[in-house]
Design an enzyme around this catalytic site. Structure first.
Site, PDB file in Angstrom:
ATOM      1  N   ASP A 197       1.272  -9.584   1.818  1.00  0.00           N
ATOM      2  CA  ASP A 197      -0.144  -9.376   2.109  1.00  0.00           C
ATOM      3  C   ASP A 197      -0.891 -10.626   1.623  1.00  0.00           C
ATOM      4  OD1 ASP A 197      -2.621  -8.448   2.823  1.00  0.00           O
ATOM      5  OD2 ASP A 197      -2.398  -6.484   1.874  1.00  0.00           O
TER       6      ASP A 197
HETATM    7  C1  BGC Z   1      -5.173  -6.695   3.974  1.00  0.00           C
HETATM    8  C2  BGC Z   1      -4.139  -6.689   5.100  1.00  0.00           C
HETATM    9  C3  BGC Z   1      -4.590  -7.632   6.172  1.00  0.00           C
HETATM   10  C4  BGC Z   1      -4.733  -9.019   5.569  1.00  0.00           C
HETATM   11  C5  BGC Z   1      -5.162 -10.077   6.566  1.00  0.00           C
HETATM   12  C6  BGC Z   1      -5.491  -8.086   3.493  1.00  0.00           C
HETATM   13  O1  BGC Z   1      -6.610  -8.087   2.669  1.00  0.00           O
HETATM   14  O2  BGC Z   1      -4.721  -5.900   2.916  1.00  0.00           O
HETATM   15  O3  BGC Z   1      -3.989  -5.404   5.612  1.00  0.00           O
HETATM   16  O4  BGC Z   1      -3.675  -7.626   7.226  1.00  0.00           O
HETATM   17  O5  BGC Z   1      -5.748  -8.964   4.562  1.00  0.00           O
HETATM   18  O6  BGC Z   1      -6.463  -9.890   6.972  1.00  0.00           O
END
Ligand code: BGC
Length: 813
Positions: free
Chosen positions: A229
């Protein structure tokens, strides 16, 4: 792509650089080897492709795209094919926007109604979540876009998500929190998977050997690419060693230097690096090959219609006293509530879509043949209406045959990085409903929100249509249900308890605390309410229809159940039939019932259908922590067929031949788990469940005043340095004043809970980990030496970057 050939030609430095992102959304490219960069974008219910300033919390604008209903609503359709259809539309739009990897679906379990991100998830039930996710992924990947299932694993809170440690016993982990991933991976082979921010039992999910190698790759046979993530990686060297392929977004060269150094000094095997590079190249190659074979066009009108029919199949009719719905054309209707003109149709954070168009309830209602005699906001934000405003609203309501009142959770309650403080609607909305119902009893509430809401007010209205977060076409879908053009068929995939105090994790869900203990174990949602006979407002699996269904003629054996379903009402419609399994004489502890099958069946009025549901290999299994295997208990099982978890229509007992195993648990050591009364499990019993007799030493460092890389900014409240404590006070004041106003300022939340390592991981390489350590020196009370070091580290980093850049440029020639 000759992947092995490329790997043999790439230098170690190139491989290490390849294993982290180029910028917020793209992977590194190496044209000399024919490796293009690919674009990753959110997900899950629409494409968030940012062409301008990038961020991972949805704060900056993205290109316009279809906003489909959120997963929390789609799940209520219980329709795997529908999920696939939405996935396909999303995959096509991703291609249209030049996105190769779609960051979704999210299959975390709705452990507690307060999780701010519940709207992005399907259900409190892992079986249903897994099946819906598999449909979605199959749809996305049909189009040549890769899906990225997320967030692996045990991530059920937003506050402190980057620093919290989910303590969860292995059986609960497997049966509740991993099963959805397992089903989706086995049934749809997602090309990638995203690890979550949190630790699981003391180890960051992105470095978790047991999760990423033992379970994901070895047991489930996942061959895809594991992506961190955004900012979830602590040490990517550890990540690479333990199965994580790509670190996102762009940590600069720091991670790659660590990787090259670790290989050079023998701490990391070259084989591990090559395996991770292989996984990433596989992903890129797959998107390259499949993408060229697919058209890149999008029909936006068609996608709007798909979004509408998805919402029509998912909206849930919770209450319909005196059959007040469907409405008759021509009746006098007053429309109330701010959400009738400013609908809430999606949540906030990284999943936030810039919608191509949005249907506005009041505008759509005017086209239905109803006589709209007026509109009044009645409430706005958290403000109470003035006496004059209230009077106007009540006068209008009093003149109508019925009132359509749009209520729901506020935006600040449903967002990534934020958790709800309670399960209530804002007081001004409830106040309005009570006042309106006193002047006109024919109130129909249209309720938005992506997770369970307390409804002590539900007697003040005759009907409740739970419209969830229904996407850009949600208003039209709801109107078609109000008017009876569409027969509602959605059923809840999350229990709606009477009050927050009734929820299983009520005493354990403390997002501000970095230790997240899953003491309720396997008793999540209906598994807890049913086992303890706790009355809920609306149970899991519940939803009304304008017609009626009769269930008949059940037969069951060890491989399947069969029965007949008849639409005995006057209207065509669809029913969700649910199969639950129980074992009353179990030697292990179990919930009263568990969902193990379902189907959505459409029947014309008067029509009957013969239905068969086969048991799969998950129907009778439980995870035995003693043997480390899935086992099946021999003996009698009750098979129940229901219209909801509380409305079992047919049942039959069958006998199953299981596996041989030694007793797993000692009833005397785990009394609360055996009784199912798990709201107040003591530390000793929880330890016994998690670790048996050998409890590991816990991290006693949480309240430290010497902060390190993995401590969070808000912990500066205890810092040695007065300046740091003042910075904390200012931030804290900003956060609280925003909270009070109900304003959602993700920037403040993000900074407040950010671990210091995030400064290096999320600043595109402008700050490196050494500089973070220097900043920490300042915070920890050594300002002068810290500042001096920081200047030196800054100069050194600049120099190193130059060398690396030129090195890369030379190698790219
Ligand atoms: C989130 C993810 C997301 C990623 C990219 C993170 O803050 O937890 O689910 O895909 O950002 O935007």
């Amino acid at each position: 792509m000759d992947i092995d050939g490329i790997i043999s030609k790439m230098t170690l430095t190139e491989k290490a650089i390849f294993l982290s992102g180029k910028n917020a959304w793209e992977t590194q490219e190496f044209p000399q080897y024919g490796i293009p960069s690919v674009w990753l974008a959110d997900g899950p219910h629409g494409i968030r492709r940012q062409s301008g300033p990038a961020d991972h919390l949805g704060m900056n604008e993205s290109n316009k795209a279809t906003c489909f209903p959120t997963s929390s609503l789609i799940a209520n359709s219980w329709d795997i094919l529908l999920s696939e259809k939405i996935g396909e539309a999303l995959g096509r739009e991703a291609r249209f926007h030049g996105v190769q990897v779609l960051l979704g679906p999210g299959v975390n379990i709705k452990r507690n109604p307060l999780c701010g991100r519940n709207f992005e998830y399907f259900s409190e039930d892992p079986y249903l979540s897994g099946k819906m996710a598999a449909g979605y992924i199959n749809g996305v990947q049909k189009t040549g876009t890769a899906a990225c299932i997320k967030h692996f694993a045990a991530n059920s809170q937003e506050i402190c998500r980057m620093t919290s440690d989910s303590t969860v016993d292995e059986r609960t982990l497997r049966e509740i929190y991993l099963t959805a991933f397992e089903i989706a991976i086995k049934e749809s082979s997602p090309k990638s998977l995203m690890t979550s921010y949190n630790k699981v039992n003391g180890v960051y999910a992105n470095e978790h050997h047991h999760l990423l190698i033992d379970i994901l790759r070895k047991e489930w046979g996942f061959h895809g690419c594991v992506i961190s993530d955004w900012g979830a990686s602590d040490s990517h060297t550890e990540g690479v060693r333990n199965g994580s392929s790509l670190e996102m977004p762009a940590p600069g060269y720091y991670s790659s230097s660590e990787i090259t150094e670790a290989v050079s000094n023998g701490c990391l095997k070259m084989d591990s690096v090559n395996e991770r590079v292989h996984e990433l190249l596989d992903l890129i190659d797959w998107t390259k090959i499949t993408a060229t074979a697919m058209p890149k066009t999008v029909n936006h009108d068609e996608h709007h219609s798909i979004a509408q029919s998805a919402a029509e199949n998912s909206i849930v009719l919770l209450k319909n006293e005196e059959n007040i719905l469907p409405l008759k054309a021509g009746i006098k209707v007053a429309v109330l509530g701010d959400y009738a003109i400013h609908p809430r149709f999606q949540g906030s954070g990284s999943s936030m879509v810039n919608p191509a168009q949005v249907d506005i309830p009041l505008t759509v209602l005017k086209t239905t043949g109803l006589q709209i005699i007026g509109f009044s906001k009645g409430y706005e934000g958290r403000k109470m209406p003035s006496r004059r405003e209230l009077q106007q609203t009540l006068t209008l309501a009093g003149q109508a045959d019925c009132v359509l009142l749009y209520l729901g959770l506020e935006e600040a309650a449903e967002s990534e990085a934020v958790d709800r403080k309670d399960m209530r609607l804002n007081a001004n909305q409830i106040f309005l409903l009570e006042k309106v119902s006193a002047v006109n009893p024919n109130v129909i509430v249209l309720l938005s929100g992506g997770s369970a809401i307390e409804m002590p007010w539900r007697n003040c209205c005759k009907a409740i249509l739970y419209i969830g977060l229904s996407g850009q076409a949600g208003a039209s879908a709801a109107c078609n249900i109000l008017m009876g053009k569409v027969n509602p068929s959605g059923k809840l995939t999350e229990s709606f308890p009477e009050k927050y105090e009734d929820t299983p994790a009520f005493h354990y869900y403390m997002p501000e605390c970095r230790k997240a203990e899953y003491r309720e174990g396997i008793y999540v949602g209906y598994r807890y309410y049913k086992t303890n006979g706790i009355r809920v407002a609306y149970p899991f699996g519940y939803g009304l229809s304008y017609t009626e269904f009769e269930y008949m003629d059940l037969t069951a054996d060890e491989s399947k159940v069969t029965f007949s379903l008849r639409n005995s009402g006057d209207m065509d419609g669809a029913e969700v039939v649910q199969l639950y399994i129980s074992k009353y004489d179990s030697v292990i502890f179990r919930p009263e019932i568990e969902l193990k099958g379902f189907k959505k069946i459409f029947l014309k009025s008067g029509e009957t259908q013969y239905i068969e549901i086969n048991f799969d290999d998950m129907a009778f299994r439980f995870y035995n922590t003693k043997t480390g295997r899935w086992e099946t208990e021999s003996g009698q099982y009750r098979i129940s067929i229901g219209a909801s978890s509380e409305d079992i229509r047919l049942y039959s007992d069958i006998s199953i031949q299981g596996t041989e195993f030694l007793p797993t648990y000692n009833r005397l050591e785990l009394p609360d788990y055996f009784s199912g009364q798990i709201q107040t499990v003591g530390q000793d019993e929880f330890n016994m469940l998690c670790y048996g007799k050998h409890v590991p030493k816990t991290d006693s460092n949480a309240e430290t005043n010497i902060l390190s890389r993995n401590d969070a900014v808000y912990q500066m409240k205890n810092a040695n340095n007065l300046g740091s404590r003042i910075v904390f006070r200012i931030l804290d004041w900003m956060k609280h004043s925003n909270d009070k106003k109900g304003k959602l300022n993700l920037n403040i939340y993000f900074v407040y809970y950010l671990p210091f390592r995030g400064i290096a991981k999320l600043t595109n390489g402008n700050v490196n980990m050494e500089m973070v350590d220097d900043i920490l020196q300042i915070i920890n009370g050594k300002p002068w030496s810290g500042i001096k070091q920081l200047i030196q580290s800054f100069r050194k980093a600049k120099q190193e970057k130059k060398i690396r850049d030129s090195h890369l440029r030379t190698e790219k020639k």
